[in-house]
Scaffold this motif. Sequence first.
Motif, PDB file in Angstrom:
ATOM      1  N   GLY A   1      56.850 146.037  30.501  1.00 47.13           N
ATOM      2  CA  GLY A   1      57.011 145.585  29.121  1.00 47.13           C
ATOM      3  C   GLY A   1      55.729 145.005  28.556  1.00 47.13           C
ATOM      4  N   ARG A   2      55.049 144.175  29.334  1.00 41.86           N
ATOM      5  CA  ARG A   2      53.798 143.567  28.866  1.00 41.86           C
ATOM      6  C   ARG A   2      52.708 144.621  28.686  1.00 41.86           C
ATOM      7  N   LEU A   3      52.569 145.523  29.685  1.00 42.41           N
ATOM      8  CA  LEU A   3      51.526 146.533  29.596  1.00 42.41           C
ATOM      9  C   LEU A   3      51.787 147.487  28.432  1.00 42.41           C
ATOM     10  N   ALA A   4      53.036 147.907  28.276  1.00 43.06           N
ATOM     11  CA  ALA A   4      53.374 148.824  27.189  1.00 43.06           C
ATOM     12  C   ALA A   4      53.155 148.171  25.830  1.00 43.06           C
ATOM     13  N   GLU A   5      53.490 146.894  25.717  1.00 39.42           N
ATOM     14  CA  GLU A   5      53.286 146.176  24.462  1.00 39.42           C
ATOM     15  C   GLU A   5      51.806 146.151  24.088  1.00 39.42           C
ATOM     16  N   GLU A   6      50.969 145.767  25.033  1.00 35.36           N
ATOM     17  CA  GLU A   6      49.546 145.640  24.726  1.00 35.36           C
ATOM     18  C   GLU A   6      48.902 147.012  24.493  1.00 35.36           C
ATOM     19  N   THR A   7      49.363 148.026  25.236  1.00 34.68           N
ATOM     20  CA  THR A   7      48.837 149.376  25.014  1.00 34.68           C
ATOM     21  C   THR A   7      49.240 149.886  23.637  1.00 34.68           C
ATOM     22  N   ALA A   8      50.496 149.653  23.264  1.00 31.95           N
ATOM     23  CA  ALA A   8      50.989 150.092  21.956  1.00 31.95           C
ATOM     24  C   ALA A   8      50.220 149.411  20.825  1.00 31.95           C
ATOM     25  N   LYS A   9      49.995 148.116  20.951  1.00 35.23           N
ATOM     26  CA  LYS A   9      49.247 147.390  19.922  1.00 35.23           C
ATOM     27  C   LYS A   9      47.850 147.994  19.730  1.00 35.23           C
ATOM     28  N   ALA A  10      47.186 148.260  20.840  1.00 33.89           N
ATOM     29  CA  ALA A  10      45.823 148.786  20.770  1.00 33.89           C
ATOM     30  C   ALA A  10      45.811 150.209  20.213  1.00 33.89           C
TER      31      ALA A  10
ATOM     32  N   ASP B   1      71.947 156.102  36.497  1.00 33.19           N
ATOM     33  CA  ASP B   1      72.358 155.491  37.762  1.00 33.19           C
ATOM     34  C   ASP B   1      71.316 154.554  38.347  1.00 33.19           C
ATOM     35  N   MET B   2      70.203 154.348  37.654  1.00 40.17           N
ATOM     36  CA  MET B   2      69.190 153.410  38.150  1.00 40.17           C
ATOM     37  C   MET B   2      69.789 152.009  38.235  1.00 40.17           C
ATOM     38  N   PRO B   3      69.505 151.271  39.304  1.00 38.50           N
ATOM     39  CA  PRO B   3      70.117 149.937  39.467  1.00 38.50           C
ATOM     40  C   PRO B   3      69.727 148.948  38.379  1.00 38.50           C
ATOM     41  N   THR B   4      68.608 149.215  37.688  1.00 34.94           N
ATOM     42  CA  THR B   4      68.159 148.297  36.628  1.00 34.94           C
ATOM     43  C   THR B   4      68.670 148.684  35.246  1.00 34.94           C
ATOM     44  N   PHE B   5      69.402 149.809  35.143  1.00 32.21           N
ATOM     45  CA  PHE B   5      69.932 150.219  33.835  1.00 32.21           C
ATOM     46  C   PHE B   5      71.161 149.380  33.494  1.00 32.21           C
ATOM     47  N   PRO B   6      71.312 148.880  32.250  1.00 36.59           N
ATOM     48  CA  PRO B   6      70.396 148.979  31.101  1.00 36.59           C
ATOM     49  C   PRO B   6      69.512 147.752  30.914  1.00 36.59           C
ATOM     50  N   ARG B   7      69.427 146.906  31.967  1.00 38.63           N
ATOM     51  CA  ARG B   7      68.568 145.723  31.843  1.00 38.63           C
ATOM     52  C   ARG B   7      67.125 146.120  31.592  1.00 38.63           C
ATOM     53  N   TRP B   8      66.729 147.293  32.143  1.00 38.51           N
ATOM     54  CA  TRP B   8      65.357 147.764  31.924  1.00 38.51           C
ATOM     55  C   TRP B   8      65.066 147.884  30.437  1.00 38.51           C
ATOM     56  N   GLU B   9      65.959 148.584  29.699  1.00 34.79           N
ATOM     57  CA  GLU B   9      65.760 148.760  28.254  1.00 34.79           C
ATOM     58  C   GLU B   9      65.791 147.422  27.528  1.00 34.79           C
ATOM     59  N   ALA B  10      66.760 146.577  27.887  1.00 35.42           N
ATOM     60  CA  ALA B  10      66.903 145.283  27.203  1.00 35.42           C
ATOM     61  C   ALA B  10      65.669 144.418  27.404  1.00 35.42           C
ATOM     62  N   THR B  11      65.095 144.462  28.606  1.00 35.27           N
ATOM     63  CA  THR B  11      63.935 143.620  28.915  1.00 35.27           C
ATOM     64  C   THR B  11      62.647 144.193  28.331  1.00 35.27           C
ATOM     65  N   THR B  12      62.399 145.489  28.557  1.00 34.03           N
ATOM     66  CA  THR B  12      61.126 146.066  28.087  1.00 34.03           C
ATOM     67  C   THR B  12      61.050 146.102  26.564  1.00 34.03           C
TER      68      THR B  12
ATOM     69  N   GLU C   1      62.225 143.964  24.582  1.00 30.87           N
ATOM     70  CA  GLU C   1      61.881 142.607  24.111  1.00 30.87           C
ATOM     71  C   GLU C   1      60.378 142.518  23.851  1.00 30.87           C
ATOM     72  N   TYR C   2      59.598 143.220  24.669  1.00 25.39           N
ATOM     73  CA  TYR C   2      58.143 143.218  24.508  1.00 25.39           C
ATOM     74  C   TYR C   2      57.694 144.251  23.461  1.00 25.39           C
ATOM     75  N   THR C   3      58.269 145.435  23.507  1.00 29.42           N
ATOM     76  CA  THR C   3      57.706 146.554  22.747  1.00 29.42           C
ATOM     77  C   THR C   3      58.340 146.784  21.381  1.00 29.42           C
ATOM     78  N   TYR C   4      59.433 146.098  21.067  1.00 26.24           N
ATOM     79  CA  TYR C   4      60.219 146.392  19.861  1.00 26.24           C
ATOM     80  C   TYR C   4      59.364 146.515  18.595  1.00 26.24           C
ATOM     81  N   ASP C   5      58.419 145.610  18.402  1.00 28.41           N
ATOM     82  CA  ASP C   5      57.642 145.594  17.154  1.00 28.41           C
ATOM     83  C   ASP C   5      56.650 146.741  17.043  1.00 28.41           C
ATOM     84  N   TYR C   6      56.375 147.436  18.157  1.00 26.20           N
ATOM     85  CA  TYR C   6      55.279 148.401  18.160  1.00 26.20           C
ATOM     86  C   TYR C   6      55.708 149.831  18.443  1.00 26.20           C
ATOM     87  N   VAL C   7      56.903 150.038  18.995  1.00 28.24           N
ATOM     88  CA  VAL C   7      57.309 151.395  19.356  1.00 28.24           C
ATOM     89  C   VAL C   7      58.392 151.900  18.409  1.00 28.24           C
TER      90      VAL C   7
END
Length: 499
Positions: A184-193, A212-223, A225-231
């Motif tokens: 989330g942090r890396l994608a946010e900063e890459t998107a901004k740049a 079926d990923m064990p982190t679904f859908p927390r992955w989307e909810a968490t990442t 949070e970082y990238t929403y404004d830029y993607v």
Amino acid sequence: MIIDKDFRVSEIDKRIYGSFIEHLGRAVYDGIYQPGNPLSDESGFRRDVTELVKELDVPIIRYPGGNFVSSFVWEDSVGPVAQRPKRLELAWESLEENKVGVNEFAGWAKKAGSEVMMAVNLGTRGIADACNLLEYCNHPGGTKYSDMRISHGVKEPHNIKVWCLGNEMDGPWQLGHKTMDEYGRLAEETAKAMKIVDPTIELVSCGSSNRDMPTFPRWEATTLEYTYDYVDYVSLHQYYDNVAGDTEDFLAKSDDMDDFIRSVIATCDYVKAKKRGKKDINLSFDEWNVWYHSKEAEMDLRKNQKWSVAPPMLEDIYNFEDALLVGLMLITLMKHADRVKMACLAQLVNVIAPIMTDQNGGPAWKQTIFYPYLHASKYGRGTVLKPVVKTPVHDTAMHDNVTDMESVVVWNEEKEEITIFAVNRNLKDDLELTTDLRGFEGYKLIEHIVLESSDMNLTNSAGGQLVAPKTCSQSEMDDGIMTSLLHAASWNVIRLGAR
């Protein structure tokens, strides 16, 4: 079924009929590119393959991966071909010779009538490399990387408008795999740049690799949070198989795809609400298909042909039931046209693909799944309507209340055409479909196309198209009411027009 022009879901974004080419197996080398073959053009690209891609009218193609992108060094793929280094390709354990790179692929995509969806390496590389590649591709000139492109013989920028921020970064198999917060942090900063380099681009944030990923859908909810404004989009990937040999349950798996889409939409809207946002995050379902026939062969190749050039990997030979599920998945994507704005059938040539080429340099040919993809891309342009449907249901080994008929309706107002896509996924019984079209006065039946077979395992080959569509006389109109016979286990495309 009752159809009315006022019951609209959304205009279809044509990019929903996109595809994907990765530097994997024979997708690029011996697929789209085969210098020395009499079927190839002066640049080494196969004319017959290009013509089949043009026949499908593929609007956008994701490139260069896939798992491949997480170790992709883009600088190695540009400049004089003779000076490009060979590299160990770590994702698929092959040797990458870099004979086809960014400029060659962009040029081929233009010949094929497609745009490029470019992915950047956020596995083993990062922000600066993504920005440099974007500058190389899109900046007109006068800077280090744009002038580098010009020195490589490409004066005009490629103007690639859709960029993926990495690939399947939630997967432990991915080089540079990251946690939710790390990505989330890396994608946010890459998107901004990247948006500073080119504010006109659209960005896709990595979603879960499958439902079926064990982190679904927390992955989307968490990442998000970082990238929403830029993607602008979040990605979804999903492949289905029939290893159990249960056709009835296999054809119900498009319902799982529907659930997956609904869950991701709900998660995106949760983040929007939490951030008091004003924009919707739309969906890019940029990997989807049937994939399982070739997995044993893939493991054997990895073991016995490691570091070979373009080994024949993931070359599923699709059968008739695979074509039915691909049709059902296309129907599912169309139904969600209000939020699914891009999708990529993975992949396009040789690798789990609708188009195949013989390994001996013979002609290209069409797999069974080519046809529902062709019909959807050709006739599924316009506005998705929401019909009122009453259909019988059945249960399968793993699914309850599975509709016998699954369908979607697309109205092309400009051409004054209606297309009904319908699959009868009852394996035993024909269905009689009565469609009320009185809301479309003056519309008449153009044709009823059907793809059907009594053998679920029937396949195509270079030697013959045993599974191919035909026009039938199974529909008739009378005073605004159409009656259609949908044979058991069949893909149906019913076209009507006012002209």
